[in-house]
Design a protein around this motif. Structure first.
Motif, PDB file in Angstrom:
ATOM      1  N   ASN A 121       3.730   1.650  -1.238  1.00  0.00           N
ATOM      2  CA  ASN A 121       4.477   1.832  -2.496  1.00  0.00           C
ATOM      3  C   ASN A 121       3.594   1.579  -3.721  1.00  0.00           C
ATOM      4  O   ASN A 121       4.084   1.170  -4.785  1.00  0.00           O
ATOM      5  N   ALA A 122       2.304   1.834  -3.572  1.00  0.00           N
ATOM      6  CA  ALA A 122       1.347   1.520  -4.643  1.00  0.00           C
ATOM      7  C   ALA A 122       1.683   2.241  -5.948  1.00  0.00           C
ATOM      8  O   ALA A 122       1.431   1.722  -7.048  1.00  0.00           O
ATOM      9  N   GLU A 123       2.261   3.461  -5.843  1.00  0.00           N
ATOM     10  CA  GLU A 123       2.546   4.237  -7.064  1.00  0.00           C
ATOM     11  C   GLU A 123       3.563   3.521  -7.973  1.00  0.00           C
ATOM     12  O   GLU A 123       3.638   3.771  -9.176  1.00  0.00           O
ATOM     13  N   LEU A 124       4.333   2.603  -7.371  1.00  0.00           N
ATOM     14  CA  LEU A 124       5.319   1.871  -8.193  1.00  0.00           C
ATOM     15  C   LEU A 124       4.647   1.015  -9.259  1.00  0.00           C
ATOM     16  O   LEU A 124       5.255   0.709 -10.291  1.00  0.00           O
ATOM     17  N   TRP A 155       2.482   1.727 -11.378  1.00  0.00           N
ATOM     18  CA  TRP A 155       2.468   2.368 -12.702  1.00  0.00           C
ATOM     19  C   TRP A 155       3.804   3.036 -13.035  1.00  0.00           C
ATOM     20  O   TRP A 155       4.190   3.123 -14.205  1.00  0.00           O
ATOM     21  N   GLN A 156       4.523   3.471 -11.992  1.00  0.00           N
ATOM     22  CA  GLN A 156       5.779   4.183 -12.275  1.00  0.00           C
ATOM     23  C   GLN A 156       6.825   3.259 -12.923  1.00  0.00           C
ATOM     24  O   GLN A 156       7.454   3.627 -13.919  1.00  0.00           O
ATOM     25  N   GLN A 210       0.838  -1.216   0.000  1.00  0.00           N
ATOM     26  CA  GLN A 210       0.000   0.000   0.000  1.00  0.00           C
ATOM     27  C   GLN A 210       0.867   1.258   0.000  1.00  0.00           C
ATOM     28  O   GLN A 210       0.584   2.225  -0.706  1.00  0.00           O
TER      29      GLN A 210
END
Lengths: 309, 308
Positions: A181-184, A186-187, A179
């Motif tokens: 590091n959720a942005e990873l 799509w990044q 949760q």
């Protein structure tokens, strides 16, 4: 047609028999252009990975995969061994930094792209390929697609190892880590796509210019190095005091994918970049990136138009 | 498109390069079967193949292959064709089985079917035991067979064979021609480009002759090999006796390549020759009407300059 002829016409019950298996017509499924394109893509991936070839051809791709994945395994292992200690907070590298192993990728591209392109030209396989239901554009898409797939996989797989490993060894629990590091999610794929897309198109385009593998490999490395040297001579040392950034950084094609990566992860150009401090540097980098990729693809489509002009 | 449509139909087909006219106003209609495309180097054979495959655009004119307009549907044409180029063209570091099955997949066959077909056609061309060897280690004859195998792997309606016997020794040449001759019995049409008229005479039912990009003649092999009005008589070493008596009977005869050739004028001359041989008690090994060779047809028609 199958016939069996025995000695003296004695048929198959005799001492020996000669079988003429003849020719069996094929009445099964016959795919069209898309099937041919997919077949060329698969054949190119097999070739790049050295599959169905000698062990020497397998060495380069799997050594690179090892080089790419080992840091993630070491990182996760260190985290595991230092859990419950103060050292557990030490980060060897971030996800963003881990995408920056571009020099290793560049060497891989210089080895693999010529192997995908040059033998077809040097061994004059192209007329045979284009006697199949393929257009020149199919050939280009299959070759670039194969190179892209391998580069994407080899860049993305270590990130997955790192992410899953960190999830499993973190003290806060796997779900919490995911949760946080959720942005990873799509990044990482986006940044890896930018990197793989750039190196695959430019690498394949440069390799298409010659039939000699060694010349093509040297040209790929040389091309990127020359842009880096030219850029460095324009901008000077970006770490010197009072450096205010320069658009000359756009010429540095080795660093260009890293600038895109920073835009994805940070939302702006990194402070250590040659473009740091340039107004709209990120947007300029994106424009140059797209221009380079489009030019490489256009050159390939032109070069591999299968019809005589 | 039907199987009744001609193999090849061209109208005013012209291809010009900067300084060369490769094909010049070519009007052709070629039936299905085994067809020889004959001409010296530079006659336009390879250019015609490239245009048939849609790899070269005609300067003017139209071209249909198996009833399909090449300009409108080059992919449709390529789906029905197999192509064996003259030059080396196979990846040298892959095995014959891999190469042929890959080309099968590239022709649209599913992977499994392509592997099976590769095995079948390699067997057909006599490479069954060498299929897992890299092509780089093959002899010229084996490479020619592998090239033929990749052309056949997708079961084409038509195979274009560009100088398939080039570089082969006499034994290999004979075997390759035997293979080509067999293709017709499998329902596969063959367009055989060569400058060796003997090859065409052995295996083709129809001949198209080109010279400098222009049509010299197109017709059935049998109809081109007309009688010459000469009778070939092989009586062994006693040829001079025969010549003398034939001259007394008013027939013109000469010895050519160890056999007697007699100028005949109708069936009566045949009777005279037969009777003279019998009267002299000579052993009659052979007595046949001499046919023209394709070489003679080519020289004759190309010299006259009028296509027929």
């Amino acid at each position: 047609m199958t016939t069996a002829v025995g000695p003296g016409g004695g048929g198959i019950g005799g001492v020996g028999a000669i079988y003429d298996r003849g020719y069996r017509p094929y009445d099964g499924e016959h795919g069209g252009r898309s099937a041919a394109r997919l077949a060329l893509y698969r054949a190119s991936i097999r070739r790049a990975l050295g599959l169905r070839r000698s062990w020497r051809q397998k060495t380069a791709p799997f050594v690179l995969l090892g080089i790419a994945v080992i840091p993630a395994i070491v990182n996760v292992g260190a985290k595991y061994l230092t859990r419950d200690t103060v050292a557990s907070d030490i980060e060897f590298f971030t996800y963003r930094e881990y995408i920056g192993v571009s020099n290793a990728l560049l060497v891989f591209v210089a080895l693999t792209a010529p192997d995908l392109m040059c033998p077809d030209r040097r061994q004059r396989v192209l007329p045979l390929l284009f006697s199949r239901p393929l257009r020149g554009s199919d050939y280009v898409l299959a070759k670039v697609g194969a190179m892209f797939t391998i580069l994407f996989t080899f860049s993305f797989l270590p990130q997955v190892v790192l992410f899953v490993g960190q999830m499993l060894v973190t003290e806060d629990g796997s779900l919490t880590y995911a949760q946080d590091n959720a942005e990873l999610v799509w990044q990482v794929p986006l940044a890896v796509t930018a990197l793989a897309g750039f190196y695959s198109t430019v690498g394949i385009a440069v390799a298409s210019l010659t039939g000699r593998r060694i010349t093509a490999g040297a040209s790929i490395i040389g091309f990127f190095l020359v842009t880096s040297i030219i850029s460095g001579s324009i901008t000077g040392d970006p770490e010197r005091k009072g450096y205010e950034g320069s658009l000359g950084g756009l010429v540095n094609l080795i660093d260009l994918p890293a600038v895109l990566r920073d835009l994805v992860f940070l939302g702006h150009v990194d402070e250590e970049s040659q473009l740091s401090g340039v107004a709209g540097g990120g947007a300029w980098a994106l424009v140059v990136y797209l221009l380079v990729v489009a030019t490489a693809m256009a050159a390939l489509f032109y070069r591999y138009d299968e019809v005589d002009r | 498109m039907t199987t009744a449509s001609p193999l090849l139909r061209t109208q005013g087909l012209t291809k010009r390069y900067a300084s060369v006219t490769a094909t010049d106003d070519l009007d052709l209609e070629v039936p299905r079967g085994r067809v020889g495309l004959v001409g010296a180097n530079g006659a336009g054979k390879t250019t015609l193949f490239r245009m048939m495959l849609g790899l070269s655009r005609p300067t003017s004119g139209s071209l249909e292959v198996c009833g399909i307009d090449v300009h409108e549907d080059p992919i449709g044409v390529r789906s029905r064709l197999g192509y064996m180029p003259e030059h080396d063209c196979l990846p040298l570091d892959q095995t014959a089985a891999d190469v042929v099955s890959t080309f099968g997949e590239l022709s649209g066959l599913p992977a499994r079917a392509a592997r099976q077909r590769a095995s079948d056609v390699l067997d057909l061309v006599g490479l069954d035991e060498a299929r897992f060897r890299p092509i780089g280690g093959f002899s010229t004859g084996m490479r020619q067979r592998a090239k033929l195998a990749q052309a056949l792997v997708a079961d084409p309606e038509l195979v274009l064979l560009d100088e398939p016997t080039a570089g082969l020794d006499p034994l290999g040449r004979g075997e390759m021609l035997a293979l080509v001759a067999r293709l017709g019995t499998f329902g596969i049409s063959v367009l055989l480009a060569t400058h060796l008229l003997d090859d065409v005479q052995q295996v083709c039912d129809h001949v198209v002759m080109l010279d400098g990009g222009r049509l010299v003649v197109s017709g059935g092999t049998g109809s081109l090999l007309e009688r010459t009005g000469l009778l070939t008589v092989d009586v062994g070493p006693n040829r001079e006796d025969l010549l003398a008596v034939l001259a007394d009977e008013g027939l013109t005869a000469s010895v050519i390549n160890g056999v007697v050739e007699v100028q005949i004028h109708g069936d009566e001359s045949l009777d005279v020759v037969r009777d003279v041989v019998a009267r002299l008690g000579l052993p009659l090994h052979r007595m046949t009407s001499r046919l023209t060779s394709l070489d003679e047809v080519f020289v004759d028609r190309a010299g006259s300059g009028a296509p027929s």
